[in-house]
Design a protein around this motif. Structure first.
Motif, PDB file in Angstrom:
ATOM      1  N   TYR A  55       0.821  -1.209   0.000  1.00 41.32           N
ATOM      2  CA  TYR A  55       0.000   0.000   0.000  1.00 41.32           C
ATOM      3  C   TYR A  55       0.857   1.263   0.000  1.00 41.32           C
ATOM      4  O   TYR A  55       0.455   2.291  -0.556  1.00 41.32           O
ATOM      5  CB  TYR A  55      -0.960  -0.013   1.187  1.00 41.32           C
ATOM      6  CG  TYR A  55      -2.072  -1.012   1.015  1.00 41.32           C
ATOM      7  CD1 TYR A  55      -3.013  -0.847  -0.002  1.00 41.32           C
ATOM      8  CD2 TYR A  55      -2.185  -2.137   1.825  1.00 41.32           C
ATOM      9  CE1 TYR A  55      -4.034  -1.772  -0.192  1.00 41.32           C
ATOM     10  CE2 TYR A  55      -3.196  -3.068   1.636  1.00 41.32           C
ATOM     11  CZ  TYR A  55      -4.122  -2.872   0.622  1.00 41.32           C
ATOM     12  OH  TYR A  55      -5.121  -3.793   0.426  1.00 41.32           O
ATOM     13  N   VAL A  60      -0.474   5.106  -0.442  1.00 42.58           N
ATOM     14  CA  VAL A  60      -1.538   5.227   0.558  1.00 42.58           C
ATOM     15  C   VAL A  60      -0.946   5.795   1.854  1.00 42.58           C
ATOM     16  O   VAL A  60       0.071   5.302   2.336  1.00 42.58           O
ATOM     17  CB  VAL A  60      -2.179   3.852   0.843  1.00 42.58           C
ATOM     18  CG1 VAL A  60      -3.308   3.996   1.853  1.00 42.58           C
ATOM     19  CG2 VAL A  60      -2.688   3.235  -0.454  1.00 42.58           C
ATOM     20  N   GLN A  64      -4.308   5.674   6.615  1.00 45.26           N
ATOM     21  CA  GLN A  64      -5.286   4.929   5.822  1.00 45.26           C
ATOM     22  C   GLN A  64      -4.918   3.443   5.800  1.00 45.26           C
ATOM     23  O   GLN A  64      -5.799   2.580   5.854  1.00 45.26           O
ATOM     24  CB  GLN A  64      -5.321   5.477   4.393  1.00 45.26           C
ATOM     25  CG  GLN A  64      -6.379   4.846   3.494  1.00 45.26           C
ATOM     26  CD  GLN A  64      -7.756   5.409   3.753  1.00 45.26           C
ATOM     27  OE1 GLN A  64      -7.901   6.334   4.532  1.00 45.26           O
ATOM     28  NE2 GLN A  64      -8.762   4.856   3.124  1.00 45.26           N
ATOM     29  N   ILE A  65      -3.621   3.143   5.741  1.00 42.15           N
ATOM     30  CA  ILE A  65      -3.184   1.743   5.739  1.00 42.15           C
ATOM     31  C   ILE A  65      -3.638   1.056   7.016  1.00 42.15           C
ATOM     32  O   ILE A  65      -4.074  -0.094   7.003  1.00 42.15           O
ATOM     33  CB  ILE A  65      -1.650   1.645   5.590  1.00 42.15           C
ATOM     34  CG1 ILE A  65      -1.218   2.149   4.207  1.00 42.15           C
ATOM     35  CG2 ILE A  65      -1.184   0.198   5.781  1.00 42.15           C
ATOM     36  CD1 ILE A  65       0.274   2.185   4.013  1.00 42.15           C
ATOM     37  N   ALA A 130      -3.844   1.334  -7.402  1.00 43.25           N
ATOM     38  CA  ALA A 130      -4.091   2.485  -6.545  1.00 43.25           C
ATOM     39  C   ALA A 130      -5.535   2.963  -6.669  1.00 43.25           C
ATOM     40  O   ALA A 130      -6.181   3.299  -5.671  1.00 43.25           O
ATOM     41  CB  ALA A 130      -3.126   3.618  -6.896  1.00 43.25           C
ATOM     42  N   ALA A 134      -8.309   3.098  -3.839  1.00 45.16           N
ATOM     43  CA  ALA A 134      -8.968   4.362  -3.529  1.00 45.16           C
ATOM     44  C   ALA A 134     -10.484   4.217  -3.569  1.00 45.16           C
ATOM     45  O   ALA A 134     -11.200   4.703  -2.694  1.00 45.16           O
ATOM     46  CB  ALA A 134      -8.516   5.435  -4.521  1.00 45.16           C
ATOM     47  N   TRP A 137     -11.373   1.953  -0.418  1.00 44.07           N
ATOM     48  CA  TRP A 137     -11.015   2.264   0.951  1.00 44.07           C
ATOM     49  C   TRP A 137     -11.137   3.724   1.347  1.00 44.07           C
ATOM     50  O   TRP A 137     -11.087   4.029   2.535  1.00 44.07           O
ATOM     51  CB  TRP A 137      -9.568   1.822   1.228  1.00 44.07           C
ATOM     52  CG  TRP A 137      -9.344   0.378   1.041  1.00 44.07           C
ATOM     53  CD1 TRP A 137      -8.629  -0.216   0.042  1.00 44.07           C
ATOM     54  CD2 TRP A 137      -9.831  -0.699   1.841  1.00 44.07           C
ATOM     55  NE1 TRP A 137      -8.636  -1.570   0.185  1.00 44.07           N
ATOM     56  CE2 TRP A 137      -9.364  -1.899   1.281  1.00 44.07           C
ATOM     57  CE3 TRP A 137     -10.619  -0.748   2.994  1.00 44.07           C
ATOM     58  CZ2 TRP A 137      -9.658  -3.136   1.825  1.00 44.07           C
ATOM     59  CZ3 TRP A 137     -10.909  -1.988   3.533  1.00 44.07           C
ATOM     60  CH2 TRP A 137     -10.426  -3.163   2.954  1.00 44.07           C
ATOM     61  N   PHE A 143      -6.980  10.461  -1.807  1.00 50.92           N
ATOM     62  CA  PHE A 143      -6.172   9.240  -1.819  1.00 50.92           C
ATOM     63  C   PHE A 143      -5.147   9.295  -2.954  1.00 50.92           C
ATOM     64  O   PHE A 143      -3.956   9.079  -2.770  1.00 50.92           O
ATOM     65  CB  PHE A 143      -7.128   8.067  -2.005  1.00 50.92           C
ATOM     66  CG  PHE A 143      -6.536   6.711  -1.782  1.00 50.92           C
ATOM     67  CD1 PHE A 143      -6.841   6.002  -0.643  1.00 50.92           C
ATOM     68  CD2 PHE A 143      -5.723   6.114  -2.725  1.00 50.92           C
ATOM     69  CE1 PHE A 143      -6.332   4.722  -0.445  1.00 50.92           C
ATOM     70  CE2 PHE A 143      -5.208   4.848  -2.529  1.00 50.92           C
ATOM     71  CZ  PHE A 143      -5.519   4.159  -1.384  1.00 50.92           C
ATOM     72  N   ARG A 147      -0.990   9.778  -3.084  1.00 48.60           N
ATOM     73  CA  ARG A 147      -0.118   8.812  -3.765  1.00 48.60           C
ATOM     74  C   ARG A 147       0.839   9.516  -4.721  1.00 48.60           C
ATOM     75  O   ARG A 147       2.026   9.198  -4.776  1.00 48.60           O
ATOM     76  CB  ARG A 147      -0.966   7.801  -4.535  1.00 48.60           C
ATOM     77  CG  ARG A 147      -0.132   6.721  -5.223  1.00 48.60           C
ATOM     78  CD  ARG A 147      -0.983   5.865  -6.134  1.00 48.60           C
ATOM     79  NE  ARG A 147      -1.500   6.637  -7.253  1.00 48.60           N
ATOM     80  CZ  ARG A 147      -0.777   6.940  -8.342  1.00 48.60           C
ATOM     81  NH1 ARG A 147       0.471   6.573  -8.430  1.00 48.60           N
ATOM     82  NH2 ARG A 147      -1.312   7.637  -9.319  1.00 48.60           N
TER      83      ARG A 147
END
Length: 244
Positions: A55, A60, A64-65, A130, A134, A137, A143, A147
């Motif tokens: 991630y 990320v 968020q991870i 990705a 996004a 999640w 997001f 990145r």
């Protein structure tokens, strides 16, 4: 089998400092910590580390991870398969580059007509993963913006960003009045920090973060390491700031 922190860092291709930071923020705890303070990582922890690295490859944010890893529908096997695919594309591209360098050194460049994976191939797959992450999640725009910014940061820049973040958290922990001018200035600084290094932190996003800091046990635990009640102070300060 278990690995020391230096062995785990070497196998994963990260620094020991990174693993210690993941431990501090509760993202990846070692399997065992000896009375002398030595960290050891077992198979379960190493598998989780691989997920984190996947991630991170997608850009990320760490917060968020943490939510992804603890989500009920998180599919570890799927994440590891995708990470493996990205690594294979990287390896194949590097192998082709090394072959070309060797041929150039030898003075006989033999071009292979077969199609080879390129940086573009790898980036396309990474971008696809990705976007999937996004959509599943989090807020897609924020997001993906995060990145894009993080993919170009060097380890030294990441360390500097983290140090600035810790400085802000420490200041919140020492703040006496979460509704005072000092707290207001800290909230503004935190919002600017997120916008500069991660994604455009609007007042509405900031307000959501403030609620999460107080209500999410993981965030509360991590923030309170900077002083008792830091999570509550940040939450109250952000709420007061957004109301004004």
């Amino acid at each position: 089998m278990r690995y020391s922190v230096s062995q785990a860092a070497r196998l994963a291709g990260v620094s020991v400092r990174t693993l210690r930071w993941y431990d501090e923020i509760g993202l990846l705890k070692p399997t065992e910590v000896t009375p002398a303070g030595y960290r050891f990582y077992g198979g379960e922890a190493m598998a989780q580390l691989q997920q984190i690295l996947f991630y991170r490859e997608l850009g990320v944010p760490l917060e968020q991870i943490g939510r992804i890893l603890t989500a009920p529908d998180n599919d570890r096997a799927e994440a590891l398969r995708k990470h493996r695919n990205l690594l294979l594309l990287k390896r194949r591209r590097l192998d082709d580059m090394l072959r070309l360098v060797d041929e150039t050194i030898g003075g006989t460049i033999m071009y292979d007509e077969r199609p080879k994976p390129t940086r573009v191939d790898w980036e396309k797959v990474r971008d696809q993963y990705a976007r999937e992450a996004a959509d599943r999640w989090g807020n897609t725009e924020a997001f993906l913006e995060s990145r894009e910014k993080h993919k170009d940061y060097t380890p030294q820049q990441e360390d500097a960003i983290r140090a600035e973040m810790e400085e802000i958290f420490t200041a919140f922990g020492q703040c006496a009045d979460p509704t005072g001018e000092e707290a207001r200035a800290l909230v503004r600084r935190w919002q600017e920090h997120i916008t500069k290094y991660h994604y455009n932190c609007t007042d509405s996003i900031l307000a959501c973060l403030g609620e999460m800091y107080a209500n999410d046990p993981r965030f509360r635990e991590n923030l309170d390491k900077y002083g008792p009640g830091t999570a509550e102070k940040m939450s109250a300060a952000i709420a007061a700031y957004c109301k004004k």
